[in-house]
Design an enzyme around this catalytic site. Structure first.
Site, PDB file in Angstrom:
ATOM      1  N   LYS C 185      54.844  35.625   9.052  1.00 22.87           N
ATOM      2  CA  LYS C 185      54.714  37.025   9.461  1.00 22.87           C
ATOM      3  C   LYS C 185      55.407  37.188  10.812  1.00 22.87           C
ATOM      4  O   LYS C 185      55.425  36.249  11.593  1.00 22.87           O
ATOM      5  CB  LYS C 185      53.242  37.428   9.566  1.00 22.87           C
ATOM      6  CG  LYS C 185      52.430  37.210   8.295  1.00 22.87           C
ATOM      7  CD  LYS C 185      52.642  38.294   7.290  1.00 22.87           C
ATOM      8  CE  LYS C 185      51.935  37.920   5.972  1.00 22.87           C
ATOM      9  NZ  LYS C 185      52.052  38.912   4.925  1.00 22.87           N
ATOM     10  N   LYS C 211      55.439  29.992   3.324  1.00 22.08           N
ATOM     11  CA  LYS C 211      56.019  30.776   2.242  1.00 22.08           C
ATOM     12  C   LYS C 211      56.829  31.939   2.781  1.00 22.08           C
ATOM     13  O   LYS C 211      56.431  32.590   3.742  1.00 22.08           O
ATOM     14  CB  LYS C 211      54.863  31.305   1.380  1.00 22.08           C
ATOM     15  CG  LYS C 211      55.229  32.340   0.357  1.00 22.08           C
ATOM     16  CD  LYS C 211      53.987  32.789  -0.403  1.00 22.08           C
ATOM     17  CE  LYS C 211      54.327  33.945  -1.301  1.00 22.08           C
ATOM     18  NZ  LYS C 211      54.683  35.163  -0.539  1.00 22.08           N
ATOM     19  N   ASP C 213      57.968  35.753   2.308  1.00 18.64           N
ATOM     20  CA  ASP C 213      57.282  36.849   1.639  1.00 18.64           C
ATOM     21  C   ASP C 213      58.161  37.391   0.515  1.00 18.64           C
ATOM     22  O   ASP C 213      59.332  37.060   0.416  1.00 18.64           O
ATOM     23  CB  ASP C 213      56.862  37.932   2.632  1.00 18.64           C
ATOM     24  CG  ASP C 213      55.425  38.368   2.346  1.00 18.64           C
ATOM     25  OD1 ASP C 213      55.015  38.283   1.179  1.00 18.64           O
ATOM     26  OD2 ASP C 213      54.729  38.779   3.279  1.00 18.64           O
ATOM     27  N   HIS C 303      55.813  34.937  -6.861  1.00 20.75           N
ATOM     28  CA  HIS C 303      55.023  35.975  -6.192  1.00 20.75           C
ATOM     29  C   HIS C 303      54.898  37.131  -7.176  1.00 20.75           C
ATOM     30  O   HIS C 303      55.881  37.571  -7.740  1.00 20.75           O
ATOM     31  CB  HIS C 303      55.732  36.427  -4.916  1.00 20.75           C
ATOM     32  CG  HIS C 303      54.932  37.402  -4.119  1.00 20.75           C
ATOM     33  ND1 HIS C 303      54.393  37.101  -2.898  1.00 20.75           N
ATOM     34  CD2 HIS C 303      54.546  38.662  -4.393  1.00 20.75           C
ATOM     35  CE1 HIS C 303      53.719  38.148  -2.445  1.00 20.75           C
ATOM     36  NE2 HIS C 303      53.795  39.105  -3.341  1.00 20.75           N
ATOM     37  N   LYS C 343      41.706  40.708   0.822  1.00 16.86           N
ATOM     38  CA  LYS C 343      41.974  42.127   0.973  1.00 16.86           C
ATOM     39  C   LYS C 343      42.484  42.790  -0.311  1.00 16.86           C
ATOM     40  O   LYS C 343      42.524  43.996  -0.408  1.00 16.86           O
ATOM     41  CB  LYS C 343      42.991  42.352   2.101  1.00 16.86           C
ATOM     42  CG  LYS C 343      44.418  41.931   1.734  1.00 16.86           C
ATOM     43  CD  LYS C 343      45.410  42.202   2.857  1.00 16.86           C
ATOM     44  CE  LYS C 343      46.805  41.747   2.436  1.00 16.86           C
ATOM     45  NZ  LYS C 343      47.796  41.827   3.500  1.00 16.86           N
TER      46      LYS C 343
END
Lengths: 144, 310, 494
Positions: C185, C211, C213, C303, C343
């Site tokens: 991130k 990883k 994204d 993903h 989340k």
């Protein structure tokens, strides 16, 4: 000396925790035996991450009912190879796994020199990497 | 009032509840089972009750912080074949387990061949493997004297004994060893292996059964497989037992089982021959005198026969 | 004649008279049909249009997903059309829908398809039938593909996961615990050099994987080649620093297959153990990459970007468990499959169903977990589920309880957002994980004692203490939309 967290090799299930006591090792072996897994003791003085085949301290132990026999082997292995890495492995023979189910260290040398990262620069900014155990600069059985 | 005994705070007057420790252990159940499945063996059962009492009191003492070194539980079971040594060993393992002396309570029964190898370096791993399998339970070594062969200096049995001795001494918490065999040969074995002798805490001798006990055992065996003896057959069988006991290779209960197996065979044959007459349910369950009388034991020319096949 | 019986009350000639007749009468509704072991079976949740009865709607779905068109065609009679017709054979009302509830009537429709309808080893072909035109069909108001039973005969025509859980663990030399990962991130904007820093710190601190994204491909701020070079520098340095095999999922998603292959080849050349693709590349591209991955001893991470557009709503689209089945056939090694406590959407029972589909050699029917069929996986490798999105070290006991041991736990924010830095964040997660696995193996009631186990482990690990203090109250307590039909809905978080 290694510079990562706790300055030590982090292979195995519990290498970020304080060294396991015999009691803790027994509890883990109990878990393996309860699943019907065979347990083996292996040792090496070359802990390179791709060094798959550590030496077997005897064959994997099948059909044991109680952890005491395995702890006995571990302690004998420690006595014979006090400065080697020693790991305990459990093997699951069930269809769909047929592979190790556990692996944790039960002995390590007092000083862990770690590994060198060798680089070979090639074209297009690409590098060839090679990881080398410092310990293996010396012949087998003279390391640590 | 609380007093000091050997540096331990001990309330000399407070009552201790041995009964509840006993009840909690459920050991009575095993003792009852032993009583039911084994006829006779009074001295053996008495010794086992004593052992159970020792362990119970030991447990209670531990609860009062009266620590003592763990009593040694290695045993020797001596007696002729078929006197119930293996069965008692199995129950012993259970009793030791219920009284928390061993962790798993299983029995690993072995003989010399399982422990001793054929060549140099073979014996230690073999013995160790057996020991590892028995850990947490009881290791039962039948005809243990075969481990020691004084006539052969280089026999590997001695190596096995060495390893056993070490474990018996240092890992009492992990393993109970029971050595078993004929009394006279075990006595000689212990005489030449004082190290082993000194580590055996309980010597239990298994007497031979009386003819009446053997009859009772036989009737129990028959009842388990839904057979019975007719009253004539019972009278014949008592005679059979008395003769059989004098013959070589007599193995107590085991010889009874063999004799009964042969009687069943003859009974089936007899029924088959008379299949054209009316048979009843009673015929199917009853062993008759003639099923026993055909045994060669009752004829005279059997002197040279192998007794086990009569 | 047999044909006449199967065509209902109409004789053969009646059945093929030009014009429009109900699908039921065309042979797509066969309540007595017993599916063959080799049939593909699909189970749809259908909401018929007002006035359309459920059997007819089911027959229509069967027809539109197999041989039918809106009108009778004589060319059917040139084929073994009885065989090729899909057969709706069972329609059940969905519990808690219809009269007396707040939801309009829904039905579970079971449809069997003959094996001959499908091309071997092609998800594209399978899906073009099962979820082709039929989802836009007017006779149904809404339609959702809930589950499929894939016959062993058909499974055997698929490669399956390139590597699988077992071999992945053997290659990584990591056994008996979940693997740990994190997504770099911020998702977008880091230069290659800065990006690799995050990778290095996280791996050295104790994670197994980092990883890319899903939307990191090759943007103006970071060309893919730069990213690969810096990431592999980080991976190798971290591996040397710890003595462990480490990896970074290099996302090779690109505009064309050729570009994807080029990137994957470069990842291989640099010695990466894993590459990554997004679900949006399409089923055929996924299968191609799975073949490439097996050929090159590479783990293939998927993903599930985009799946919620069709898997989240309960009445229309398709259940994620079907995606899981297709992806196991298509051959990916990792797939994001929910966290329960994080989340993103995820009811515990539903997620158990997804995980079972990915990881078991055989699934018994289990309605509670949404598994409507028994499914034998015909020795296809097992897929490693990935749990990511809003999870942190303080939930370790719950994560292990719900997700088990064969799973990758990805703590992105929970690693990079650690107050003492990324390495400390990684260490906190690893210590929490190892302490929990140890407690579980010791036979402790780790779910109940979880917080205490973590507190104890934190006594010798400051980073864990800091992590527990920072995120102690973070939970995502929303109601799930995709919930089981056969039991009351439990709450998402504890």
């Amino acid at each position: 000396m290694m510079t990562n967290t706790d300055s030590r090799l982090t292979q195995g299930q519990f290498s970020f925790l304080p060294d396991l006591t015999d009691e803790q090792i027994t509890a883990q072996i109990k878990w393996a035996l309860a699943h019907g897994w065979a347990v083996s003791v292996e040792y090496t003085d070359d802990p390179h991450p791709r060094n798959t085949y550590w030496e077997m301290y005897g064959m994997p132990m099948f059909d044991l009912k109680d952890p005491a026999g395995i702890l006995m082997e571990i302690n004998e292995c420690r006595k014979t190879f006090p400065r080697h890495y020693i790991r305990v492995m459990a093997f699951n023979s069930e269809r769909g796994t047929e592979s190790p189910a556990m692996s944790f260290l039960v002995n390590r040398p007092a000083n862990e020199p770690g590994f060198a990262l060798d680089r070979q620069e090639t074209s297009g900014r690409t590098q060839r990497y090679s990881i080398r155990s410092y310990a293996t600069d010396k012949p087998e059985n003279e390391r640590y | 009032m609380t007093d000091n005994f050997n540096g331990i705070e001990l309330d000399f007057d407070s009552p201790v509840d041995l009964q509840s420790v006993y009840d909690d252990s459920n050991v009575q159940e095993v003792l009852n089972r032993l009583d039911h499945e084994l006829i006779g063996l009074k001295p053996v059962k008495t010794r086992i009750n004593e052992v159970a009492a020792l362990l119970l009191v030991d447990r209670l003492r531990q609860q009062m912080n009266l620590s003592a070194s763990m009593p040694s539980m290695h045993m020797s079971f001596t007696g002729n074949p078929g006197t119930g040594k293996t069965t008692v060993a199995m129950r012993m393992a259970e009793i030791l387990h219920r009284l928390d002396y061993v962790r798993q309570g299983h029995l690993v029964a072995v003989t010399r061949d399982d422990l001793v190898g054929q060549y140099i370096g073979h014996t230690a791993p073999k013995t160790k493997e057996v020991i590892k399998k028995a850990m947490g339970g009881v290791l039962f070594i039948d005809e243990a004297y075969y481990l020691y062969k004084p006539e052969n200096e280089r026999d590997y049995g001695a190596e096995s004994i060495e390893i056993l001795l070490q474990v018996m001494e240092n890992q009492r918490n992990d393993l109970v060893v029971i050595l078993a065999g004929y009394k006279d040969r075990m006595d000689r074995f212990f005489h030449s292996n004082p190290g082993m002798s000194s580590r055996i805490a309980h010597h239990i001798d298994f007497p031979n059964y009386s003819p009446e006990e053997l009859l009772a055992i036989s009737k129990l065996m028959l009842a388990e497989s839904n057979y019975r003896l007719s009253s004539e057959a019972e009278a014949v069988f008592i005679d059979y037992i008395k003769i059989r006991m004098q013959k070589p290779h007599f193995a107590n209960a085991r010889s009874m089982r063999n004799a009964l197996d042969r009687a069943r065979l003859r009974q089936a044959n007899r029924l088959f021959q008379s299949r054209h007459s009316k048979l009843t349910g009673a015929d199917l369950i009853t062993i008759e005198a003639e099923d026993l009388l055909v045994s060669r034991l009752f004829s005279e020319d059997n002197e040279d026969e192998n007794a086990e096949s009569v | 004649m047999d044909l006449e019986n199967k065509s209902g009350s109409n004789g053969t000639n009646e059945r093929y008279k030009s014009g429009v007749i109900p699908y039921k009468q065309m042979g797509y509704w066969e309540p007595d049909y017993v599916p063959k072991d080799t049939d593909v079976i699909a189970m749809f949740r259908l909401t018929p249009q007002p006035g359309v009865d459920a059997d007819e709607a089911a027959a229509a779905v069967a027809g539109e997903s197999s041989t039918a068109t809106w009108t009778v065609v004589w060319t059917d009679r040139l084929t073994a059309c009885d065989l090729y017709r899909a057969k709706a054979f069972r329609v059940d009302p969905v519990p808690n829908t219809g009269a007396g509830t707040n939801t309009e009537a829904q039905y579970f429709a079971y449809i069997a398809y003959d094996l001959d309808l499908f091309e071997e080893g092609s998800i594209a072909n399978l899906t073009a039938s099962i979820i082709g035109n039929v989802f836009g069909f007017k006779a149904v108001k809404a339609l959702r593909l809930e589950d499929m039973r894939i016959p062993v005969a058909y499974l055997k025509t698929f490669q399956g996961p390139a590597t699988g859980i077992v071999v992945e663990r053997e290659r990584l030399d990591k056994f008996g615990r979940p693997l740990l990962g994190a997504t770099t991130k911020p998702k977008l904007g880091l230069s290659g050099r800065n990006y690799g820093r995050v990778v290095y710190e996280a791996l050295k601190g104790g994670l197994d994987f980092v990883k890319d994204d899903e939307n990191i491909n090759s943007q103006p701020f970071m060309n893919w080649r730069d990213r690969f070079l810096y990431c592999m520098e980080a991976v190798n340095k971290a591996s040397a620093a710890t003595g462990e095999v480490k990896g970074h999922y290099l996302n090779v998603t690109a505009g064309t297959m050729e570009q994807m292959y080029e990137r994957a080849e470069f990842a291989k050349e640099l010695g990466s153990v894993v590459v990554m693709i997004d679900l949006v590349v399409g089923y055929t591209a996924i299968q191609s990459m799975a073949v490439w991955a097996r050929k090159n001893s590479m783990i293939l991470h998927l993903h599930r970007a985009g799946n919620s557009t069709y898997s989240r709503q309960k009445n229309h689209g398709m259940n994620f468990r079907v995606i899981c089945k297709w992806m196991r056939m298509a051959g990916v090694d990792h797939i994001h499959a929910g966290t329960v406590v994080g989340k993103l959407e995820g009811d515990p029972l539903m997620i158990k169903g997804f995980y079972d589909v990915l990881r078991e050699t055989h699934n018994p029917m289990n309605l509670e977990n949404g598994l409507f069929f028994e499914q034998d996986w015909a020795s296809l490798n097992k897929v490693m589920p990935v749990a990511s999105g809003g999870i942190h070290a303080g939930q370790m006991h719950q994560l292990i309880h719900y997700l088990g041991e064969d799973v990758i736990l990805q703590f992105g924010g929970g690693t990079i957002g650690h107050p003492m830095g990324i390495q400390a964040g990684a260490t906190a997660n690893r210590v929490a994980l190892e302490a929990m696995i140890m407690a579980r193996n010791e036979g402790k009631d780790y779910l109940a004692e979880g917080p205490k186990i973590l507190d104890d482990a934190a006594k010798t690990c400051k980073p864990l203490r800091a992590a527990l203090d920072t995120w102690k109250d973070i939970t995502f307590n929303y109601e799930s939309t995709d919930t089981p039909d056969f039991v009351p809905t439990p709450t998402t978080s504890l």
